[in-house]
Motif scaffolding. Sequence first.
Motif, PDB file in Angstrom:
ATOM      1  N   GLY A  93       0.808  -1.213   0.000  1.00  0.00           N
ATOM      2  CA  GLY A  93       0.000   0.000   0.000  1.00  0.00           C
ATOM      3  C   GLY A  93       0.837   1.256   0.000  1.00  0.00           C
ATOM      4  O   GLY A  93       2.067   1.221  -0.115  1.00  0.00           O
ATOM      5  N   THR A 135       0.759   5.145   2.063  1.00  0.00           N
ATOM      6  CA  THR A 135       0.101   5.963   3.062  1.00  0.00           C
ATOM      7  C   THR A 135      -0.428   7.272   2.471  1.00  0.00           C
ATOM      8  O   THR A 135      -1.305   7.908   3.062  1.00  0.00           O
ATOM      9  CB  THR A 135       1.056   6.285   4.218  1.00  0.00           C
ATOM     10  N   SER A 153      -1.960   7.662  -0.631  1.00  0.00           N
ATOM     11  CA  SER A 153      -3.260   7.416  -1.263  1.00  0.00           C
ATOM     12  C   SER A 153      -4.205   6.628  -0.363  1.00  0.00           C
ATOM     13  O   SER A 153      -5.427   6.718  -0.492  1.00  0.00           O
ATOM     14  CB  SER A 153      -3.063   6.648  -2.575  1.00  0.00           C
ATOM     15  N   GLY A 154      -3.625   5.824   0.534  1.00  0.00           N
ATOM     16  CA  GLY A 154      -4.442   4.989   1.408  1.00  0.00           C
ATOM     17  C   GLY A 154      -4.836   3.658   0.799  1.00  0.00           C
ATOM     18  O   GLY A 154      -5.369   2.796   1.493  1.00  0.00           O
ATOM     19  N   ALA A 155      -4.594   3.471  -0.494  1.00  0.00           N
ATOM     20  CA  ALA A 155      -5.019   2.259  -1.183  1.00  0.00           C
ATOM     21  C   ALA A 155      -4.122   1.077  -0.828  1.00  0.00           C
ATOM     22  O   ALA A 155      -2.997   1.252  -0.348  1.00  0.00           O
ATOM     23  CB  ALA A 155      -5.006   2.484  -2.694  1.00  0.00           C
ATOM     24  N   GLU A 213      -9.471   0.849  -2.204  1.00  0.00           N
ATOM     25  CA  GLU A 213      -9.035   2.236  -2.135  1.00  0.00           C
ATOM     26  C   GLU A 213      -8.590   2.617  -0.733  1.00  0.00           C
ATOM     27  O   GLU A 213      -7.892   3.609  -0.552  1.00  0.00           O
ATOM     28  CB  GLU A 213     -10.169   3.162  -2.595  1.00  0.00           C
ATOM     29  N   ASP A 214      -9.007   1.847   0.265  1.00  0.00           N
ATOM     30  CA  ASP A 214      -8.603   2.070   1.646  1.00  0.00           C
ATOM     31  C   ASP A 214      -8.075   0.750   2.194  1.00  0.00           C
ATOM     32  O   ASP A 214      -8.838  -0.205   2.354  1.00  0.00           O
ATOM     33  CB  ASP A 214      -9.788   2.562   2.477  1.00  0.00           C
ATOM     34  N   ALA A 215      -6.768   0.702   2.467  1.00  0.00           N
ATOM     35  CA  ALA A 215      -6.151  -0.544   2.910  1.00  0.00           C
ATOM     36  C   ALA A 215      -6.739  -1.043   4.224  1.00  0.00           C
ATOM     37  O   ALA A 215      -6.856  -2.247   4.444  1.00  0.00           O
ATOM     38  CB  ALA A 215      -4.635  -0.362   3.039  1.00  0.00           C
ATOM     39  N   GLU A 216      -7.106  -0.121   5.111  1.00  0.00           N
ATOM     40  CA  GLU A 216      -7.659  -0.530   6.390  1.00  0.00           C
ATOM     41  C   GLU A 216      -9.030  -1.179   6.219  1.00  0.00           C
ATOM     42  O   GLU A 216      -9.331  -2.190   6.856  1.00  0.00           O
ATOM     43  CB  GLU A 216      -7.744   0.677   7.328  1.00  0.00           C
ATOM     44  N   VAL A 217      -9.852  -0.604   5.359  1.00  0.00           N
ATOM     45  CA  VAL A 217     -11.168  -1.193   5.068  1.00  0.00           C
ATOM     46  C   VAL A 217     -10.995  -2.528   4.373  1.00  0.00           C
ATOM     47  O   VAL A 217     -11.713  -3.496   4.657  1.00  0.00           O
ATOM     48  CB  VAL A 217     -12.008  -0.226   4.213  1.00  0.00           C
ATOM     49  N   ASP A 272      -9.082  -5.135  12.519  1.00  0.00           N
ATOM     50  CA  ASP A 272      -9.094  -3.680  12.506  1.00  0.00           C
ATOM     51  C   ASP A 272      -7.674  -3.212  12.824  1.00  0.00           C
ATOM     52  O   ASP A 272      -7.274  -3.112  13.978  1.00  0.00           O
ATOM     53  CB  ASP A 272     -10.088  -3.165  13.552  1.00  0.00           C
ATOM     54  N   ASN A 314      -2.422   2.566   7.732  1.00  0.00           N
ATOM     55  CA  ASN A 314      -1.994   3.833   7.148  1.00  0.00           C
ATOM     56  C   ASN A 314      -1.412   4.784   8.184  1.00  0.00           C
ATOM     57  O   ASN A 314      -0.773   5.766   7.828  1.00  0.00           O
ATOM     58  CB  ASN A 314      -3.169   4.506   6.418  1.00  0.00           C
TER      59      ASN A 314
END
Length: 218
Positions: free
Chosen positions: A104, A106, A108-110, A124-128, A137, A141
């Motif tokens: 990933g 940090t 872009s967050g992807a 698009e969101d690595a955490e999601v 959880d 990022n």
Amino acid sequence: MRASTHAAGLCAALVLLGGCATRGPSGALPPALSDPRAIEAAEQGQSQREQWLREHPQWSFEGRVAINNAGKGGNGRIEWQQDGTAYVVSLSAPVTRQSWRLTGDTRSGAGRLEGLPGGPRHGEDAEVLLLQATGWDIPVNALAGWVRGLQAVGFPVEERSFSTEGRVQTLRQAGWQIDYTQWTDAQDSRPELPSRIEAQRDQAAVRLLVDRWDFSAP
């Protein structure tokens, strides 16, 4: 295949390392600095650490991680490689020889998650992406900053305290509380670095023990 099925498979593999984690961060921290002059000195020392770390954007660490979300989770080995804002995080369960890799950025967050049944997943969101695919959880990022004892970029600091040794002891950002319970000593020009970090938000907790830091360029 549903995310819950993926999560069950990952936890089952990690259980073989020593059992599912059932506790979050533990142990009371000692009193933080309260004297204004001592806090000012600690802030100055932290600024010097931050300057050195900004000048060394390529780094990696190896260690162990325990993940817990509402009483479910597991333990495993972790390797983190960072190059500027880009990162590659590998998690492995040696007993089962299963491994997962998250790539990933940090900025872009992807992220891209490999090692799951059905092939890689993108988000698009690595955490999601991690939460949906594994049930974990993990603030990936923000961890690039937190693991080095720095505040994460893009989030206001809710609280920061220092230990009597002048090291960051507690940091609150993005709803997470990060406790630094152990540090490694400075080596040559390299400043002190965290070796045990415990982060918690609601029922989610991540405990990280760093065995080795590396700031040499690849």
